[in-house]
Structure formats: C-alpha cells, structure tokens
Design a protein around this motif. Structure first.
Motif, PDB file in Angstrom:
ATOM      1  N   GLY A 191       5.987  12.632  -0.066  1.00  0.00           N
ATOM      2  CA  GLY A 191       4.746  12.246   0.152  1.00  0.00           C
ATOM      3  C   GLY A 191       3.562  12.783  -0.600  1.00  0.00           C
ATOM      4  O   GLY A 191       2.530  12.017  -1.136  1.00  0.00           O
ATOM      5  N   ALA A 192       3.680  13.510  -2.099  1.00  0.00           N
ATOM      6  CA  ALA A 192       3.086  13.926  -3.662  1.00  0.00           C
ATOM      7  C   ALA A 192       2.995  12.624  -4.203  1.00  0.00           C
ATOM      8  O   ALA A 192       1.439  12.382  -4.902  1.00  0.00           O
ATOM      9  N   ALA A 193       3.761  11.652  -4.330  1.00  0.00           N
ATOM     10  CA  ALA A 193       4.020  10.558  -5.078  1.00  0.00           C
ATOM     11  C   ALA A 193       2.739   9.376  -4.757  1.00  0.00           C
ATOM     12  O   ALA A 193       2.051   8.965  -4.809  1.00  0.00           O
ATOM     13  N   ALA A 194       2.955   9.152  -2.908  1.00  0.00           N
ATOM     14  CA  ALA A 194       1.929   8.371  -2.410  1.00  0.00           C
ATOM     15  C   ALA A 194       0.601   8.539  -2.317  1.00  0.00           C
ATOM     16  O   ALA A 194      -0.311   8.125  -2.848  1.00  0.00           O
ATOM     17  N   TRP A 195       0.416  10.333  -2.418  1.00  0.00           N
ATOM     18  CA  TRP A 195      -0.690  10.932  -2.590  1.00  0.00           C
ATOM     19  C   TRP A 195      -1.523  10.307  -3.642  1.00  0.00           C
ATOM     20  O   TRP A 195      -2.934   9.612  -4.062  1.00  0.00           O
ATOM     21  N   TYR A 196      -0.603  10.231  -4.591  1.00  0.00           N
ATOM     22  CA  TYR A 196      -1.406  10.784  -6.475  1.00  0.00           C
ATOM     23  C   TYR A 196      -1.574   8.706  -6.721  1.00  0.00           C
ATOM     24  O   TYR A 196      -2.509   8.480  -6.700  1.00  0.00           O
ATOM     25  N   ASN A 213       3.869   7.691   4.779  1.00  0.00           N
ATOM     26  CA  ASN A 213       3.110   8.231   3.792  1.00  0.00           C
ATOM     27  C   ASN A 213       1.411   7.252   3.826  1.00  0.00           C
ATOM     28  O   ASN A 213       1.193   7.378   2.873  1.00  0.00           O
ATOM     29  N   THR A 214       2.040   5.778   3.898  1.00  0.00           N
ATOM     30  CA  THR A 214       0.789   4.929   3.153  1.00  0.00           C
ATOM     31  C   THR A 214       1.467   3.163   4.069  1.00  0.00           C
ATOM     32  O   THR A 214       2.520   3.039   4.917  1.00  0.00           O
ATOM     33  N   GLY A 259       9.311  -1.205   4.258  1.00  0.00           N
ATOM     34  CA  GLY A 259       8.900  -0.055   3.339  1.00  0.00           C
ATOM     35  C   GLY A 259       9.440  -0.401   2.187  1.00  0.00           C
ATOM     36  O   GLY A 259       9.266   0.628   0.744  1.00  0.00           O
ATOM     37  N   SER A 260      10.465  -0.797   2.131  1.00  0.00           N
ATOM     38  CA  SER A 260      11.161  -1.261   0.674  1.00  0.00           C
ATOM     39  C   SER A 260      10.628  -2.469   0.042  1.00  0.00           C
ATOM     40  O   SER A 260      10.332  -2.517  -1.366  1.00  0.00           O
ATOM     41  N   PHE A 261      10.630  -3.637   0.662  1.00  0.00           N
ATOM     42  CA  PHE A 261      10.072  -4.737   0.545  1.00  0.00           C
ATOM     43  C   PHE A 261       8.738  -4.423   0.072  1.00  0.00           C
ATOM     44  O   PHE A 261       8.523  -5.036  -1.511  1.00  0.00           O
ATOM     45  N   ALA A 262       7.475  -4.362   0.805  1.00  0.00           N
ATOM     46  CA  ALA A 262       6.401  -4.918   0.232  1.00  0.00           C
ATOM     47  C   ALA A 262       5.671  -3.305  -0.088  1.00  0.00           C
ATOM     48  O   ALA A 262       4.586  -2.918  -0.852  1.00  0.00           O
ATOM     49  N   LEU A 263       6.086  -2.664   0.477  1.00  0.00           N
ATOM     50  CA  LEU A 263       5.293  -0.180  -0.248  1.00  0.00           C
ATOM     51  C   LEU A 263       5.524  -0.259  -1.278  1.00  0.00           C
ATOM     52  O   LEU A 263       4.760   0.313  -1.975  1.00  0.00           O
ATOM     53  N   PHE A 264       7.315  -0.251  -1.964  1.00  0.00           N
ATOM     54  CA  PHE A 264       7.097   0.464  -3.502  1.00  0.00           C
ATOM     55  C   PHE A 264       6.044  -0.228  -4.022  1.00  0.00           C
ATOM     56  O   PHE A 264       5.511   0.168  -5.091  1.00  0.00           O
ATOM     57  N   LEU A 283       3.428  -2.660  -3.610  1.00  0.00           N
ATOM     58  CA  LEU A 283       1.860  -2.301  -3.018  1.00  0.00           C
ATOM     59  C   LEU A 283       1.430  -0.674  -3.675  1.00  0.00           C
ATOM     60  O   LEU A 283      -0.543  -1.024  -3.660  1.00  0.00           O
ATOM     61  N   THR A 284       2.474   0.159  -3.592  1.00  0.00           N
ATOM     62  CA  THR A 284       1.764   1.558  -3.171  1.00  0.00           C
ATOM     63  C   THR A 284       1.464   2.216  -4.509  1.00  0.00           C
ATOM     64  O   THR A 284       1.337   3.008  -5.184  1.00  0.00           O
ATOM     65  N   PHE A 285       3.132   1.654  -5.245  1.00  0.00           N
ATOM     66  CA  PHE A 285       3.224   2.446  -7.011  1.00  0.00           C
ATOM     67  C   PHE A 285       3.079   1.553  -8.117  1.00  0.00           C
ATOM     68  O   PHE A 285       2.560   1.457  -9.186  1.00  0.00           O
ATOM     69  N   ILE A 286       3.684  -0.076  -8.170  1.00  0.00           N
ATOM     70  CA  ILE A 286       3.789  -1.188  -8.880  1.00  0.00           C
ATOM     71  C   ILE A 286       2.913  -1.242  -9.851  1.00  0.00           C
ATOM     72  O   ILE A 286       1.670  -1.569 -10.960  1.00  0.00           O
ATOM     73  N   PHE A 287       1.586  -1.867  -7.988  1.00  0.00           N
ATOM     74  CA  PHE A 287       0.258  -2.809  -8.590  1.00  0.00           C
ATOM     75  C   PHE A 287      -0.990  -1.799  -9.155  1.00  0.00           C
ATOM     76  O   PHE A 287      -1.413  -1.470 -10.151  1.00  0.00           O
ATOM     77  N   PRO A 288      -0.533  -0.382  -8.791  1.00  0.00           N
ATOM     78  CA  PRO A 288      -1.592   0.707 -10.179  1.00  0.00           C
ATOM     79  C   PRO A 288      -2.141   0.444 -10.776  1.00  0.00           C
ATOM     80  O   PRO A 288      -2.451   0.186 -11.580  1.00  0.00           O
TER      81      PRO A 288
END
Length: 442
Positions: free
Chosen positions: A75-80, A235-236, A375-380, A382-387
């Motif tokens: 949750g904290a990581a997704a918020w960041y 969370n995202t 959640g595994s294939f796309a959201l990792f 989109l949420t963490f890697i691309f930003p």
C-alpha cells in the motif's frame, strides 16, 4: 523527446490549455473536477464488490504476519509510485491526459503501444472481474428466495453486463459520474458497515478458527505470489493520468490530495474488511464472502444488493479509458456527447465492448484469476516500473547517483516480482481450466 513519430488516438490535433500547456484532443471532459470529487471517486471506486473476495485472495495465502506486512508495504509503495506518476502529468508544456501518450512522448512509438496493450488488458480483465462479481451478487440474492432452483450464474452475468452497458451509455465520462458519487458513497458505507457487523458477529461466535496456511510448499509459494498481486490490485489501477486529466488546475497537487484521501480513508475501509473477513473465517474464508455469512436473510440480501448497485458506478471508473479511446476515434469532437450521431456511435461501441466481456466472463467464471493475472502482468510495470523509467530518462543525470540507484532498484525488484507473480497467476488459470468446464455454474 521521442514524440515525433507518435500517432495517438487524437492524431496531431492539440488544443491550447489556458494554463500555459497543450492538451491532446479528446471526446471526454478535461480540467473540470475538484480534487474532493476525484478523491471520493477513488475511495468509492476501490471500495467496491472486489473487497468481497480480498480476504480469500490476500490474507488466506499469507497468514497474519506476512499478510499484514504485505498490506502495509505494498500500500505504501503504491502510494509513493502514484504520487511520483502524478508529478509527471505536465512535461515540456504538455498536459498528458493518457498514460500511453506520456510513455510515447518520452520513449517513442513502441512504448506507446506497449503501454496501450498493458492498460487495455488491465481494464478489460478488471471489467470482467466486475461483471463476474456483479453476477455472483445477483445469484446470491436469488438463492435467498429460490434455494436450489436458482438459475445458472451465466444468466446473472448477462444481466449484470446489460446494467453496466446502460450506465456506460448514459453516463459516458468520468466527470459525468459526479452526479452519482453521493449515491455510490451511501451504498459503499451501507454494505461496508453491514458486512463488518456480520463479520464481527460470525467471528465472535466461532469457537475455533484455523489460520494456518495449507498446501504443499510449492503451492504456498505460488499462492503467496498471487496474494501479492491481489494486494496491488486493491491499491492501484494503472490509469492515474486518465483520472488526473479531469482535475482542475493545479493538476499535480490536486491529484496528490486525492491520492492521500484514497490511501488513508479508502485503504482503511478495504483493508479493514479484508482483515475482518480473515479474522472471522480464517483459512476457510470464501472467495466471495457473502456466501458464508451468518445472520438473517435480510442482511445477506442487503449486502449483495448494495454491493451490486455500488459496483455499477465503480466499474465505470475502470472502463472509461477504453470508452474514451473509442469515443475519440468514432465520434465527432465538434459535437456534444449526446448529439444523434455520437449517441449512435457510442451505442455500437459500448454494446460491442460489453458483449465481448460478458461472453468471456460467462465462459471462464474463475474469480480469483482475473485479479491475480492483471495485477501481476500489467500493474507492476504500470505502477512501479514505468514511472521510474520516465524519471531516469528525464532527470537521471541531474539528480545524483543515489537517486539513479533508487529508481533502478525499483525497476529491477518490480520486474522480478512481476514475472514471478505472473507465473503464479498463469499456473492458477491452468489449474482452474483443468478443474472447471466452460460455462461452469460456480
């Protein structure tokens, strides 16, 4: 930047924004909503019918300590990560109202289409999950009155799809949802409070609850990876720039205020229900909590009915980007959304989209698979890697070595975790495909 060859839904048409930036042409509203409205939209959007399956998907495979730790950390990581992405909404005088446009501008056409694919896979699978949950809610209501003669799940899936289609047709944009947010919030509070009350009653009446994690060591590892993906899903969404596009100026600070509301008030609610469900039923927690609730019939009917009605609004938030892409392509942008030509085009587009989603959902009614896979294939990524990729591309040489190491660490760790959780999700799908037949009445 690498935008010269980029071909987006809006083509080369841009309109000047009065805040000193340009915005891509779109059929939907931009720069109209307050941060309070968007914050409430996020709170109610994530406190949807999906929470009825989170105890089983998130807590059962992890147990108390690992479950609590993963809930807080992810949750904290997704918020960041979303806070970081919100700060990339305005780049070089452009306001990017689509995630894929931002990636295409920074990295070129290939990343535009990769992002497009990941986003649309996420949104389509998420829509199927909503349709399935809505169908389950309607079937549970029917079972309270008809018993064993309840019709097959597929009939309720079709009815859910028809209701979602009607809402998407008459409420075509995110901004148009403002008139429904108060109703959605009231329904959210109703089914959250009712569900928590029944869970507390069932938990107190249970003499012995099993909280152990079952299965072989291999099964435990794969189930835990699936739980990590499910926690990320709750969370995202992978569509923050699309949601942020509706905000009034200043869009960055306003989006961060809305995110703060989601990750405090919103997270307290959907985490609370997930933990309460696990506390009440332990390892026996159902993949759809209302199926095992004790208490009077009216409580079960109330929870399922309000969850279904609230999901009508929630699911729309997560499918609007697909509608926006189709509307921008198919409609006349110089006419209103409710002109005769645009309404006819929108009718066909919405009917095709929901028709396909309803058919696939009825064919493969495996609830947990939808959550874990997207959640595994796309959201990792989109949420963490691309930003982090964008930050390194734009600011990497200016912010120092430790800054670069931080974002490279995020990219590497998220990539490894994404691959592992995707493998776990595929394994689950293969298993369920071998256990259940097509059009299974679950």
């Amino acid at each position: 930047m690498a935008s010269s060859s980029l071909d987006t839904e809006a083509g080369q048409a841009h309109m000047a924004g009065d805040g000193g930036y340009t915005t891509a042409a779109t059929a939907h509203a931009v720069d109209t909503d307050s941060w309070q409205q968007v914050g409430l939209l996020l709170v109610t959007g994530f406190n949807c019918a999906y929470v009825l399956s989170f105890s089983n998907l998130m807590m059962v495979p992890l147990g108390w300590w690992w479950g609590a730790a993963c809930l807080l950390f992810i949750g904290a990581a997704a918020w960041y990560a979303n806070w970081l992405l919100a700060g990339l909404h305005l780049v070089d005088g452009h306001r990017f109202i689509r995630y894929r446009d931002l990636m295409g501008y920074v990295f070129g056409t290939r990343m535009y289409y990769i992002t497009w694919f990941l986003q649309f896979i996420t949104l389509l699978l998420g829509s199927m999950g909503f349709i399935l949950l809505g169908g389950r809610a309607l079937k549970a209501i029917s079972a309270e009155f008809t018993g064993d003669s309840t019709p097959r799940l597929q009939w309720f899936i079709a009815a859910t799809g028809a209701v979602y289609f009607a809402f998407a047709y008459f409420v075509p944009t995110i901004s148009a949802m403002r008139n429904w947010l108060a109703t959605s919030a009231a329904l959210t509070v109703t089914f959250d409070v009712a569900l928590l009350a029944v869970l507390v009653k069932d938990g107190r009446s249970s003499k012995q609850t099993d909280y152990s994690i079952h299965g072989t060591q291999q099964e435990k590892v794969f189930s835990a990876l699936g739980a990590v993906a499910a926690i990320l899903v709750c969370n995202t969404s992978g569509l923050l720039p699309e949601i942020q596009s509706t905000l009034r100026k200043p869009p960055v600070s306003n989006m961060r205020r809305a995110l703060a509301l989601q990750y405090t008030v919103g997270a307290a609610a959907y985490y609370g229900i997930s933990v309460a469900g696990y506390w009440a039923y332990g390892a026996a927690a159902s993949e759809y909590l209302p199926n095992q609730l004790g208490g009077p019939r009216w409580a079960s009917v109330l929870i399922n009915a309000t969850a279904f009605l609230q999901s009508i609004v929630s699911q729309h938030l997560f499918t609007v980007p697909i509608h926006e892409a189709m509307d921008t392509r198919l409609q006349r942008l110089d006419e209103g959304m409710f002109s005769r030509h645009n309404m006819a085009r929108r009718l066909v587009a919405r009917a095709v989209l929901f028709g396909v989603n309803v058919f696939v959902t009825a064919l493969f009614p495996f609830m947990g698979d939808f959550v874990n896979l997207f959640g595994s294939f796309a959201l990792f990524p989109l949420t963490f890697i691309f930003p982090s990729m964008i930050v390194l591309k734009m600011k990497g040489e200016c912010d120092g070595r430790w800054h670069r190491l931080w974002h490279w660490g995020i990219i590497v760790f998220s990539s490894v975790l994404g691959v592992a959780t995707t493998a776990a999700a595929v394994r689950l799908i293969v298993h369920n495909a071998s256990v259940y037949r097509f059009f299974a009445d679950m």
